[in-house]
Design a protein around this motif. Sequence first.
Motif, PDB file in Angstrom:
ATOM      1  N   GLY A 173      55.605  39.343  41.799  1.00 41.61           N
ATOM      2  CA  GLY A 173      54.210  38.413  41.240  1.00 41.61           C
ATOM      3  C   GLY A 173      53.774  39.413  40.514  1.00 41.61           C
ATOM      4  N   LYS A 174      53.554  40.383  39.763  1.00 39.27           N
ATOM      5  CA  LYS A 174      52.783  40.932  39.567  1.00 39.27           C
ATOM      6  C   LYS A 174      52.444  40.617  38.043  1.00 39.27           C
ATOM      7  CE  LYS A 174      56.019  44.998  38.172  1.00 39.27           C
ATOM      8  NZ  LYS A 174      56.311  46.173  37.844  1.00 39.27           N
ATOM      9  N   GLY A 175      53.366  40.207  37.129  1.00 40.65           N
ATOM     10  CA  GLY A 175      53.116  39.633  35.596  1.00 40.65           C
ATOM     11  C   GLY A 175      53.636  40.087  34.617  1.00 40.65           C
ATOM     12  N   LEU A 176      52.435  40.256  33.564  1.00 43.05           N
ATOM     13  CA  LEU A 176      52.825  41.187  32.423  1.00 43.05           C
ATOM     14  C   LEU A 176      52.410  42.868  33.103  1.00 43.05           C
ATOM     15  CD1 LEU A 176      50.184  39.564  30.009  1.00 43.05           C
ATOM     16  CD2 LEU A 176      52.731  40.050  30.242  1.00 43.05           C
ATOM     17  N   SER A 177      53.685  43.645  32.430  1.00 40.94           N
ATOM     18  CA  SER A 177      53.743  44.950  33.287  1.00 40.94           C
ATOM     19  C   SER A 177      54.372  46.192  32.196  1.00 40.94           C
ATOM     20  CB  SER A 177      54.945  44.922  34.454  1.00 40.94           C
ATOM     21  OG  SER A 177      54.810  46.690  34.555  1.00 40.94           O
ATOM     22  N   ASP A 178      53.160  45.936  31.245  1.00 43.12           N
ATOM     23  CA  ASP A 178      53.735  46.827  29.483  1.00 43.12           C
ATOM     24  C   ASP A 178      53.989  48.692  30.219  1.00 43.12           C
ATOM     25  OD1 ASP A 178      55.362  45.961  27.554  1.00 43.12           O
ATOM     26  OD2 ASP A 178      53.106  44.598  27.601  1.00 43.12           O
ATOM     27  N   GLU A 179      54.484  49.231  28.975  1.00 40.69           N
ATOM     28  CA  GLU A 179      53.619  50.782  29.569  1.00 40.69           C
ATOM     29  C   GLU A 179      52.319  50.868  29.014  1.00 40.69           C
ATOM     30  OE1 GLU A 179      56.149  52.343  31.202  1.00 40.69           O
ATOM     31  OE2 GLU A 179      57.413  51.345  31.131  1.00 40.69           O
ATOM     32  N   GLY A 180      51.726  51.985  29.367  1.00 38.99           N
ATOM     33  CA  GLY A 180      50.928  52.208  29.002  1.00 38.99           C
ATOM     34  C   GLY A 180      50.750  52.771  27.049  1.00 38.99           C
ATOM     35  N   GLU A 181      51.553  53.127  27.079  1.00 39.10           N
ATOM     36  CA  GLU A 181      51.545  53.254  24.761  1.00 39.10           C
ATOM     37  C   GLU A 181      51.959  52.462  24.306  1.00 39.10           C
ATOM     38  OE1 GLU A 181      56.031  54.985  26.846  1.00 39.10           O
ATOM     39  OE2 GLU A 181      53.482  54.625  27.360  1.00 39.10           O
ATOM     40  N   ASP A 182      52.472  50.708  25.201  1.00 36.57           N
ATOM     41  CA  ASP A 182      52.615  50.294  24.265  1.00 36.57           C
ATOM     42  C   ASP A 182      51.741  48.528  24.234  1.00 36.57           C
ATOM     43  OD1 ASP A 182      54.873  51.409  23.680  1.00 36.57           O
ATOM     44  OD2 ASP A 182      55.972  50.045  25.622  1.00 36.57           O
ATOM     45  N   MET A 183      50.361  49.070  24.996  1.00 38.07           N
ATOM     46  CA  MET A 183      49.366  48.129  25.125  1.00 38.07           C
ATOM     47  C   MET A 183      48.625  47.378  23.387  1.00 38.07           C
ATOM     48  SD  MET A 183      49.329  47.203  28.314  1.00 38.07           S
ATOM     49  CE  MET A 183      48.361  46.346  28.743  1.00 38.07           C
ATOM     50  N   ASP A 184      48.787  48.829  23.594  1.00 44.51           N
ATOM     51  CA  ASP A 184      47.825  48.078  21.314  1.00 44.51           C
ATOM     52  C   ASP A 184      48.673  47.862  20.560  1.00 44.51           C
ATOM     53  OD1 ASP A 184      45.687  49.495  22.585  1.00 44.51           O
ATOM     54  OD2 ASP A 184      45.411  51.402  22.518  1.00 44.51           O
ATOM     55  N   PRO A 186      50.585  45.198  18.085  1.00 40.70           N
ATOM     56  CA  PRO A 186      50.753  44.337  18.317  1.00 40.70           C
ATOM     57  C   PRO A 186      51.614  43.385  17.943  1.00 40.70           C
ATOM     58  CG  PRO A 186      50.634  45.133  16.065  1.00 40.70           C
ATOM     59  CD  PRO A 186      50.559  46.081  17.170  1.00 40.70           C
ATOM     60  N   ILE A 187      51.922  43.036  19.153  1.00 34.79           N
ATOM     61  CA  ILE A 187      52.802  42.518  19.580  1.00 34.79           C
ATOM     62  C   ILE A 187      52.865  41.135  20.762  1.00 34.79           C
ATOM     63  CG2 ILE A 187      55.502  42.166  20.676  1.00 34.79           C
ATOM     64  CD1 ILE A 187      55.531  45.013  19.787  1.00 34.79           C
ATOM     65  N   TYR A 188      53.265  40.095  20.968  1.00 40.29           N
ATOM     66  CA  TYR A 188      52.269  38.240  21.033  1.00 40.29           C
ATOM     67  C   TYR A 188      53.329  39.170  22.722  1.00 40.29           C
ATOM     68  CZ  TYR A 188      51.681  34.245  23.029  1.00 40.29           C
ATOM     69  OH  TYR A 188      50.977  33.447  23.891  1.00 40.29           O
ATOM     70  N   THR A 189      52.312  38.828  23.648  1.00 43.09           N
ATOM     71  CA  THR A 189      53.037  39.469  25.138  1.00 43.09           C
ATOM     72  C   THR A 189      52.503  38.225  25.533  1.00 43.09           C
ATOM     73  OG1 THR A 189      53.030  40.581  26.710  1.00 43.09           O
ATOM     74  CG2 THR A 189      51.160  40.633  25.629  1.00 43.09           C
ATOM     75  N   ALA A 190      53.072  37.322  27.144  1.00 41.69           N
ATOM     76  CA  ALA A 190      52.421  36.203  27.395  1.00 41.69           C
ATOM     77  C   ALA A 190      53.042  35.597  28.853  1.00 41.69           C
ATOM     78  CB  ALA A 190      52.423  35.517  26.990  1.00 41.69           C
ATOM     79  N   ARG A 191      52.426  35.353  29.648  1.00 38.35           N
ATOM     80  CA  ARG A 191      53.042  34.834  31.320  1.00 38.35           C
ATOM     81  C   ARG A 191      53.088  33.086  31.515  1.00 38.35           C
ATOM     82  NH1 ARG A 191      51.447  33.118  36.324  1.00 38.35           N
ATOM     83  NH2 ARG A 191      53.022  33.390  38.138  1.00 38.35           N
ATOM     84  N   TYR A 192      54.191  32.706  31.139  1.00 35.40           N
ATOM     85  CA  TYR A 192      54.625  31.053  31.538  1.00 35.40           C
ATOM     86  C   TYR A 192      54.984  31.427  32.735  1.00 35.40           C
ATOM     87  CZ  TYR A 192      54.744  31.269  26.252  1.00 35.40           C
ATOM     88  OH  TYR A 192      54.467  31.309  25.205  1.00 35.40           O
ATOM     89  N   PRO A 193      53.606  30.123  33.666  1.00 31.10           N
ATOM     90  CA  PRO A 193      54.083  29.705  35.173  1.00 31.10           C
ATOM     91  C   PRO A 193      56.129  28.704  34.618  1.00 31.10           C
ATOM     92  CG  PRO A 193      51.731  29.746  34.733  1.00 31.10           C
ATOM     93  CD  PRO A 193      52.419  30.433  33.229  1.00 31.10           C
ATOM     94  N   VAL A 194      56.060  28.899  35.636  1.00 36.53           N
ATOM     95  CA  VAL A 194      57.220  28.060  35.619  1.00 36.53           C
ATOM     96  C   VAL A 194      57.117  27.293  37.484  1.00 36.53           C
ATOM     97  CG1 VAL A 194      59.480  27.327  36.116  1.00 36.53           C
ATOM     98  CG2 VAL A 194      58.814  29.191  34.748  1.00 36.53           C
ATOM     99  N   VAL A 195      56.934  25.432  37.147  1.00 31.60           N
ATOM    100  CA  VAL A 195      56.221  24.956  38.235  1.00 31.60           C
ATOM    101  C   VAL A 195      57.184  24.057  38.246  1.00 31.60           C
ATOM    102  CG1 VAL A 195      54.851  23.866  40.208  1.00 31.60           C
ATOM    103  CG2 VAL A 195      54.618  25.803  38.616  1.00 31.60           C
TER     104      VAL A 195
END
Length: 241
Positions: A173-184, A186-195
């Motif tokens: 349940g932690k959502g986004l989890s990127d490597e620290g060196e990747d955080m900057d 310019p690649i779109y990243t997101a969490r899409y809830p599913v219900v």
Amino acid sequence: MSEAVPSESYPVTDRNRVKRLHERGRYDRESVHAILDGAMIAHIAYVIDGQPYCTPTAFWREGEHLYWHGSSASRMLRAQRDGLPVCLTVTHLDSLVLARSGFNHSADYRSAMCFGTARIVEEPEAKARALDAMVDRFYPGRSADLRASTAQEIKATMVVGMEIEEASAKVRGKGLSDEGEDMDLPIYTARYPVVQVIGAAEPCPRLPAGTPVPPGLAGFTAGRRLDELMLENHRIRFGGE
């Protein structure tokens, strides 16, 4: 060998231990039961004559027992008459996770895996009670309003029960989890809830005018989360089990 765990938890063995990403594992009954009770469909895995099968089916829990039903002609159900080892699983998909690398793409989820020996419920009164419990577990109080099942309908339906011998849950349940060196990057990243939600009721066109909606269906409102409704209905039917 089983590990020592609190009495409110299932024993941890080689069979049910979460081996990969073990920090996501849960063995307490509260976590396992909440995942089971929030679902309507389970997948049941078993082996017959060396051939593995996995069957999706509606199921319900009463205390430490799980039940499901099907056709008396089902080979899977008939094979369970004398006892058949099975693994029952349930999964709730909570979100899709887009990361900045393919490796870190993931999903948030809640899953449970239960092991036991499935056996046919043979005794007629116990079988009839179980069939009523199945209806009332999903739709509280509804069995009392229905036409009584005929002898042929009961004969054509088989009920299977299984005591939960071992079980575990696995939760992300932690959502986004990127490597620290990747955080900057310019690649779109997101969490899409599913219900999964309840839609608006579509009454039968031949329903007599003025037929009221039963009180047990009060929770079935458009937009209501299915897992929350199933948990609520389980508590109505079985209390705090």
